[in-house]
Enzyme design. Structure first.
Site, mmCIF file in Angstrom:
data_model
loop_
_atom_site.group_PDB
_atom_site.id
_atom_site.type_symbol
_atom_site.label_atom_id
_atom_site.label_comp_id
_atom_site.label_asym_id
_atom_site.label_seq_id
_atom_site.Cartn_x
_atom_site.Cartn_y
_atom_site.Cartn_z
ATOM 1 N N GLN B 128 0.838 -1.200 0.000
ATOM 2 C CA GLN B 128 0.000 0.000 0.000
ATOM 3 C C GLN B 128 0.868 1.242 0.000
ATOM 4 O OE1 GLN B 128 -1.944 1.028 3.718
ATOM 5 N NE2 GLN B 128 -3.836 1.513 2.663
ATOM 6 N N GLY B 129 0.860 1.982 -1.088
ATOM 7 C CA GLY B 129 1.638 3.217 -1.181
ATOM 8 C C GLY B 129 0.722 4.420 -1.039
ATOM 9 N N SER B 131 0.832 6.583 2.278
ATOM 10 C CA SER B 131 1.491 7.613 3.091
ATOM 11 C C SER B 131 2.727 8.182 2.399
ATOM 12 C CB SER B 131 1.919 7.027 4.434
ATOM 13 O OG SER B 131 0.837 6.445 5.080
ATOM 14 N N SER B 163 4.495 -1.067 4.047
ATOM 15 C CA SER B 163 4.713 -2.406 4.604
ATOM 16 C C SER B 163 4.879 -3.421 3.485
ATOM 17 C CB SER B 163 3.529 -2.826 5.480
ATOM 18 O OG SER B 163 3.324 -1.890 6.507
ATOM 19 N N GLU B 246 -10.029 -1.761 5.215
ATOM 20 C CA GLU B 246 -8.869 -1.893 6.091
ATOM 21 C C GLU B 246 -9.297 -1.882 7.553
ATOM 22 O OE1 GLU B 246 -5.829 1.015 5.366
ATOM 23 O OE2 GLU B 246 -4.452 0.063 6.762
#
Ligand SMILES: Cc1cc2nc3c(=O)[nH]c(=O)nc-3n(C[C@H](O)[C@H](O)[C@H](O)COP(=O)(O)OP(=O)(O)OC[C@H]3O[C@@H](n4cnc5c(N)ncnc54)[C@H](O)[C@@H]3O)c2cc1C
Lengths: 315, 385
Positions: B128-129, B131, B163, B246
């Site tokens: 997941q990109g 932030s 992550s 999420e």
């Protein structure tokens, strides 16, 4: 799994909310408090007629034949409006004490060293000693009252008495004192839940109206976060109380009481904070919720006992 | 209002239990936490086992390759796998729990056909990109820009805290496609291949000593326009879908794990005699109430989602707030059960878990942001500045 309220349960709750809104609004609450917090007999009878006390009695015994979940929903409503009186004890005594189911009799409860609430109003006294329970009426009850000393009660809605040692007083035995203790704790937890939700609503309403620094205080994060925590506490207590009502498992009831006590007490305190100076006055209802929450937290399975039960469950 | 499971649900549970009992003993040993290729292989292997047995994407819609199971069945799945000590989703987390469901909900038929089956089989992993160094809680402030060049976007910028970036094949990437628009309006949601030229991953060391997440530098990375999910500049709406997944169900299995840990703490305290300390004993008792109630809250939320048939609601924020706090309390108690000396020993699992629990009030939206959500969206309090 359908862990949501059924239509019948919603209707039951709405019915009780409407009845209380009409019969025990804010003026009635203030009048009851200023009047020393006695039991209003007329309303007590109306509650009886609405099935509040007889809800769990079988229909063959003149009851409604519903279960703990339904009683819990009603007691949540009673807790919301801070209705004075020994509600849980009277509900538990329905069937054992004449007139309790109908709301004709008021049944107080004596447990260990705790002061007895509403003793002067009581037609019967449920005495809990360990897992045994008995009911005092008539001469024995009068003797207990004669020997009792009034306490200047912290909660203006609940008159209290210190009673003499009741072990020598004759009474009618009641079956399954352990069950009465558990169910009393659960019904009290439901009242705490109602009070916790009410405190949350009052805080949110005030935060949405009161202005400081040219803005509504609810737009300030410090205030907002107090309110959010109140909701989270109340919702966790709600699921704990409802689940315990469904399963009636002792350790789950202990957890429900613990979390509902926490929610009622902490929410009232946070609500007081949100109200600022006004929260510290006698006129605001905040202190009434806090004082009643303290009183309820101290009885029917207080924190220490509940925590021990929950610890013993950890295998 | 009841907590009983239907006979069908119980039958599902029984079959699953049987399958777990048969398959778990044959699993390879867990890889070392620092061995990323090993971890990837392990997680992929587990996902493949699930796939072959028909348990992959249980809660995904059937037309996205899932089993279209009810939320309650998904709950049972999480409960039973956790109880049996089965592997966790691991590096499949993003693909299975939010990128996949987002593609299933918002993607075109071609996108669903391209991306979903490999996620279910464990062949492809996602990260997941979202932030960025300047956009964490204020996610919509993201600056990574994507400029259209023919049939591709040229993407440049920096992501952070990504992550599993080291082993991911794909990244659900938020980019700014319109720098002139108000900040929530100019964002798009892209799927980017991690082996594209111009992508550099630099692992970051966490306070636990591990490399769970990474910095990601993007230097003129070409991403086909056909890899955009949702309309151009409509990425914020798509992101909200992702975030609700999420927060909605991601932590359910963990509550079961916490209850197991709590029981183990009590057993350890009894063994060492610390149980005689009433303060500690009662603290564990209170945690028992907490985790029991959190489990009931999960059931309540799932039951509600089942009744309304929708995407998980704001109940997820209520749950996350309380759960993340309770989890930290659990490991504070664990340190006390261990005692001052053992609580300093990194070879003890509870010590490592105590460290990792610190991220729970930060990742997936900090507690402060969750409180804002509860206050503004549930309680209706005025928006702050
Ligand atoms: C273990 C871990 C894994 C992660 N994995 C991923 C990942 O895979 N992909 C990804 O995109 N991101 C990931 N994140 C990032 C995570 O979502 C962010 O860290 C988080 O949203 C907070 O952003 P930040 O770190 O920039 O902190 P900041 O936003 O700078 O916050 C710092 C502090 O300020 C407070 N704060 C900020 N704004 C407000 C406000 N409006 N009101 C009140 N307080 C405020 C915060 O609550 C916090 O206490 C991960 C984070 C962690 C810890």
């Amino acid at each position: 799994m359908d862990f949501q309220l059924s239509d019948d349960q919603r209707a039951l709750r709405t019915g009780m909310r409407d009845l209380l809104a009409g019969r025990f609004g804010r003026d009635a609450l203030r009048a009851a408090v200023e009047g020393g917090g006695g039991v209003g007999r007329e309303l007590w009878r109306e509650l009886g007629a609405a099935g509040c006390f007889a809800l769990r009695l079988p229909e063959t015994a003149g009851g409604v034949g519903l279960g703990l979940p339904e009683s819990v929903l009603l007691f949540e409503e009673l807790g919301r409006v801070l209705l004075p009186g020994p509600l849980a004890a009277t509900e538990l005594a329905a069937g054992a004490v004449k007139g309790a189911a109908e709301g004709e009799a008021v049944v107080a409860v004596a447990d260990g060293d705790l002061p007895v609430a509403h003793l002067a109003d009581a037609d019967a006294l449920l005495v809990l000693a360990g897992d045994r329970a008995r009911v005092l009426t008539g001469a024995a009850l009068r003797r207990a009252l004669d020997g009792a000393r009034p306490v200047r009660s912290l909660d203006p809605g609940t008159p209290l008495w210190r009673v003499p040692d009741l072990s020598g007083y004759e009474g009618e035995p009641v079956a399954d004192g352990a069950r009465l203790r558990r169910e009393g704790a659960l019904l009290t937890a439901a009242e705490q839940l109602g009070s916790a939700v009410r405190s949350q609503e009052a805080a949110v309403q005030h935060a949405g109206e009161r202005e400081q620094f040219g803005a509504r205080i609810g737009s300030f994060q410090a205030v907002k976060h107090l309110c959010a925590d109140m909701l989270v506490r109340a919702e966790l207590a709600r699921t704990a109380v409802y689940a315990a009502a469904v399963t009636a498992v002792p350790v789950e009831i202990a957890g429900a009481k613990l979390l509902a006590d926490e929610a009622a007490v902490r929410n009232a305190r946070d609500c007081l904070q949100v109200h600022g100076g006004m929260g510290f006055t006698w006129e605001a209802d905040v202190h009434l919720h806090l004082k009643r929450a303290w009183l309820r937290a101290g009885g029917w399975l207080a924190a220490g006992g509940a925590e021990e039960l929950l610890a013993a469950d950890l295998e | 209002m009841d907590l009983a499971y239907t006979p069908q649900e119980e039958a599902f549970r029984a079959r699953l239990r049987e399958w777990l009992a048969a398959v778990l003993p044959g699993l390879p040993a867990k890889p070392d936490p620092g061995d990323w290729p090993g971890r990837r292989a392990y997680d992929a292997g587990w996902q493949r086992l699930l796939y072959d047995a028909g348990y992959a994407g249980l809660h995904w819609p059937a037309d996205a390759g899932g089993r279209g199971a009810t939320p309650t069945q998904h709950l049972i799945f999480l409960e039973e796998t956790e109880r049996a000590g089965a592997p966790y989703v691991g590096a499949n987390f993003v693909g299975l729990l939010h990128a996949g469901p987002t593609v299933a909900a918002e993607g075109t038929p071609e996108q669903r056909a391209r991306w979903l089956p490999p996620v279910l089989r464990g062949d492809e992993m996602w990260c997941q990109g979202f932030s960025e160094p300047g956009a964490g809680s204020d996610l919509a402030a993201l600056r990574t820009r994507a400029v259209r060049d023919g049939d591709a976007y040229v993407v440049s910028g920096q992501k952070i805290w990504t992550s599993h970036a080291e082993v991911a094949d794909w990244c659900e990437l938020l980019v700014r496609t319109d720098p002139e628009a108000p900040k929530h309006r100019g964002i798009s949601w892209l799927a980017m291949r991690m082996d594209s030229p111009g992508v550099t991953v630099r692992p970051l060391r966490t306070l636990a000593g591990s490399t769970e997440f990474a910095e990601m530098f993007l230097d003129e990375v070409r991403v086909p326009v056909s890899h955009r999910v949702g309309a151009e500049n409509d990425g914020w709406r798509v992101t909200m879908v992702t975030l609700s997944f999420e927060r909605g169900t991601a932590f359910v299995g963990e509550v079961v794990a916490c209850r197991r840990t709590l029981a183990a703490l009590a057993a350890e305290a009894r063994r060492t005699g610390r149980w005689d300390d009433a303060v500690l004993r009662r603290r564990l008792g209170r945690l028992n109430a907490e985790f029991r109630a959190l489990w009931r809250l999960t059931q309540w939320n799932v039951s509600e989602a089942q009744a309304t048939g929708g995407v998980p609601g704001t109940g997820g924020s209520v749950f996350k707030l309380r759960y993340s706090h309770a989890r930290q309390e659990l490991y504070e108690a664990a340190a006390e059960v261990l005692g001052a000396g053992d609580a300093l020993d990194l070879d003890r699992e509870w010590v490592r878990d105590r460290l990792s629990s610190l991220s729970y009030t930060i990742a997936a939206g900090t507690s402060q942001i969750q409180r804002n959500i509860v206050a503004e969206r549930i309680l209706g309090l005025p928006k702050g500045r």
